[in-house]
Design an enzyme around this catalytic site. Sequence first.
Site, short mmCIF file in Angstrom:
data_model
loop_
_atom_site.label_atom_id
_atom_site.label_comp_id
_atom_site.label_asym_id
_atom_site.label_seq_id
_atom_site.Cartn_x
_atom_site.Cartn_y
_atom_site.Cartn_z
N LYS A 45 15.51 -2.19 -1.93
CA LYS A 45 14.09 -2.38 -2.30
C LYS A 45 13.43 -1.02 -2.55
CE LYS A 45 12.89 -6.57 0.34
NZ LYS A 45 11.94 -7.02 1.39
N LEU A 101 0.82 -1.22 0.00
CA LEU A 101 0.00 0.00 0.00
C LEU A 101 0.85 1.26 0.00
CD1 LEU A 101 -2.51 -1.37 2.64
CD2 LEU A 101 -2.98 -1.01 0.21
N ASN A 131 2.91 4.13 7.41
CA ASN A 131 2.26 2.97 6.82
C ASN A 131 2.91 1.64 7.18
OD1 ASN A 131 0.96 1.40 4.41
ND2 ASN A 131 3.16 1.38 3.98
N TYR A 176 -1.47 -8.72 16.20
CA TYR A 176 -1.65 -7.76 15.11
C TYR A 176 -2.86 -6.86 15.41
CZ TYR A 176 -2.50 -5.83 10.47
OH TYR A 176 -2.71 -4.95 9.42
N LYS A 219 -2.91 -2.78 16.00
CA LYS A 219 -3.71 -1.85 15.18
C LYS A 219 -4.65 -1.02 16.06
CE LYS A 219 -1.44 -2.21 12.10
NZ LYS A 219 -0.87 -1.21 11.20
N ASP A 271 14.43 1.99 10.04
CA ASP A 271 13.91 0.72 10.54
C ASP A 271 13.11 1.02 11.81
OD1 ASP A 271 13.39 -1.76 11.56
OD2 ASP A 271 15.46 -2.49 11.50
N SER A 295 -3.85 2.11 10.24
CA SER A 295 -4.34 1.13 11.20
C SER A 295 -5.04 0.01 10.41
CB SER A 295 -5.28 1.81 12.19
OG SER A 295 -5.83 0.89 13.08
N1 NAP Z 1 -2.98 -5.46 3.26
C1 NAP Z 1 -4.03 -5.45 4.05
O1 NAP Z 1 -4.98 -6.23 3.87
C2 NAP Z 1 -4.10 -4.46 5.19
C3 NAP Z 1 -5.32 -4.31 5.85
C4 NAP Z 1 -5.40 -3.39 6.89
C5 NAP Z 1 -4.29 -2.66 7.25
N2 NAP Z 1 -3.10 -2.84 6.59
C6 NAP Z 1 -1.95 -2.03 7.03
O2 NAP Z 1 -1.40 -1.39 5.89
C7 NAP Z 1 -0.02 -1.09 6.16
C8 NAP Z 1 0.80 -1.48 4.96
O3 NAP Z 1 0.79 -2.88 4.84
P1 NAP Z 1 0.77 -3.67 3.46
O4 NAP Z 1 -0.48 -4.44 3.44
O5 NAP Z 1 1.11 -2.80 2.34
O6 NAP Z 1 1.94 -4.73 3.77
P2 NAP Z 1 3.35 -4.96 3.05
O7 NAP Z 1 3.16 -5.13 1.59
O8 NAP Z 1 3.98 -6.07 3.82
O9 NAP Z 1 4.14 -3.60 3.32
C9 NAP Z 1 4.58 -3.27 4.61
C10 NAP Z 1 5.68 -2.24 4.50
O10 NAP Z 1 6.16 -1.99 5.83
C11 NAP Z 1 7.58 -2.10 5.81
N3 NAP Z 1 8.12 -2.46 7.10
C12 NAP Z 1 7.93 -3.59 7.82
N4 NAP Z 1 8.68 -3.56 8.94
C13 NAP Z 1 9.36 -2.41 8.92
C14 NAP Z 1 10.30 -1.81 9.78
N5 NAP Z 1 10.74 -2.42 10.90
N6 NAP Z 1 10.81 -0.60 9.47
C15 NAP Z 1 10.41 0.04 8.34
N7 NAP Z 1 9.55 -0.49 7.47
C16 NAP Z 1 9.02 -1.69 7.77
C17 NAP Z 1 7.84 -3.18 4.77
O11 NAP Z 1 9.20 -3.17 4.38
P3 NAP Z 1 9.90 -4.56 3.90
O12 NAP Z 1 9.35 -4.86 2.55
O13 NAP Z 1 11.36 -4.24 3.91
O14 NAP Z 1 9.54 -5.60 4.91
C18 NAP Z 1 6.88 -2.73 3.69
O15 NAP Z 1 7.43 -1.66 2.98
C19 NAP Z 1 0.34 -1.84 7.44
O16 NAP Z 1 0.36 -0.93 8.51
C20 NAP Z 1 -0.81 -2.82 7.61
O17 NAP Z 1 -1.03 -3.15 8.96
C21 NAP Z 1 -2.99 -3.72 5.56
#
Ligand code: NAP
Length: 353
Positions: A66, A41, A117, A208, A212, A89, A170
């Site tokens: 990346k 996202l 995010n 998780y 959130k 990080d 969130s």
């Molecule tokens: N996808 C869904 O269905 C969904 C639903 C509700 C909420 N969300 C929320 O949306 C947000 C984005 O998630 P996403 O779905 O896009 O997941 P994602 O594709 O796994 O992306 C998560 C991002 O966070 C980064 N990240 C993880 N740990 C980190 C750290 N210690 N320091 C800095 N960056 C870090 C990851 O980097 P790396 O690639 O290096 O790990 C990646 O860029 C999250 O907060 C998630 O809880 C997602």
Amino acid sequence: MGKISIFSVLRDQYSALPAVDAFKSDLTGKTVIVVGSNTGLGLEASRHFASMNPGRLILACRNVAKGEAALKSIRATTKYEGGEVWEVDLADFSSISAFVNKFESEGGGRLDILVENSGIATRKYALTKDGWESTLQTNHLGTAMLGILLLPYLSKAIANPPTPRLVVVSSDMHFFGKFDETVKSSKCVLEKLNDEQYCNQPIMRQRYSHSKLLNVFFARSLASRLAPQNAVVVNAVNPGFCHSELRRNVPPGTFMSVWMTLMEFLLARSTEVGSRTLVHAALGSPENGKNLHGHYLSNCRVEEESDYSLSKEGREVEERVWNETIEILSKADPRIKEIVAEYLTNTTAPRSY
Ligand SMILES: NC(=O)c1ccc[n+]([C@@H]2O[C@H](COP(=O)([O-])OP(=O)(O)OC[C@H]3O[C@@H](n4cnc5c(N)ncnc54)[C@H](OP(=O)(O)O)[C@@H]3O)[C@@H](O)[C@H]2O)c1
């Protein structure tokens, strides 16, 4: 009151979201930071911001290679030629402090949009080098630390609606977050949540959702403590169930992995569609954005957060978590206490609807 049900999830997942054009803004001269923007996202939201020509677009990523690949993809799909990748990080307090030091010297003094995010979803108990359970630190403590340390720059931004904004990503999974008696009766909520003995499998299964919920608490607590004359709009956003790499830690070949793949096939928003909710939280309601301040946003509108978070008990835990968070983060970086003293009030202002 804020409720979630299978019907509300189905309705939301199958409802169309407005295209980003509906809240597009000219970001010329403005600085935007998207944390966790190398994939998922965060990447798609950054692509949308890039199409609005920001003065600076900083992709804050823990893996620079990346991040560079993501920036290349953004440049290839938009006419935007700018963009920078900065390392951060969130699971490492010293990395967050270093990021803010860099922003202090190279950031140009003001920040217009911060989208927090980054997030992880894992049931594995693992400690960071700072001694915190990894989800607790990445999703809550690190997010809070970066948000507070960058608050002075957001506060210095010229109020030019719809900015400045601080968006905390969130999830509707916070509806399943509720703290048990053990946590409530403990001396320190966050330390109990960090306690390895306490963090058995049922507890880690809820980690998780709890993290959130802590995002909702943080956004609300921060928003309610900002002085009324401070133009920064703070909110928490739920992107909905979306395709991304979030579920990368689900062990392959397990029932959960098959279930998640099926659910994604049937229900998930595309990553781009989900990212519109982040852009809406950052730019929507351009008159002044104040009607989004302190709120939980979902489906590109204000929605009510969980009953638990709005209950007396939820509010009490929120207050405790705020105080504990400031205490913990002040030890990690002394600027936290100074910023809280200068920019925030001790008392919380009621939220207006
Ligand atoms: N996808 C869904 O269905 C969904 C639903 C509700 C909420 N969300 C929320 O949306 C947000 C984005 O998630 P996403 O779905 O896009 O997941 P994602 O594709 O796994 O992306 C998560 C991002 O966070 C980064 N990240 C993880 N740990 C980190 C750290 N210690 N320091 C800095 N960056 C870090 C990851 O980097 P790396 O690639 O290096 O790990 C990646 O860029 C999250 O907060 C998630 O809880 C997602």
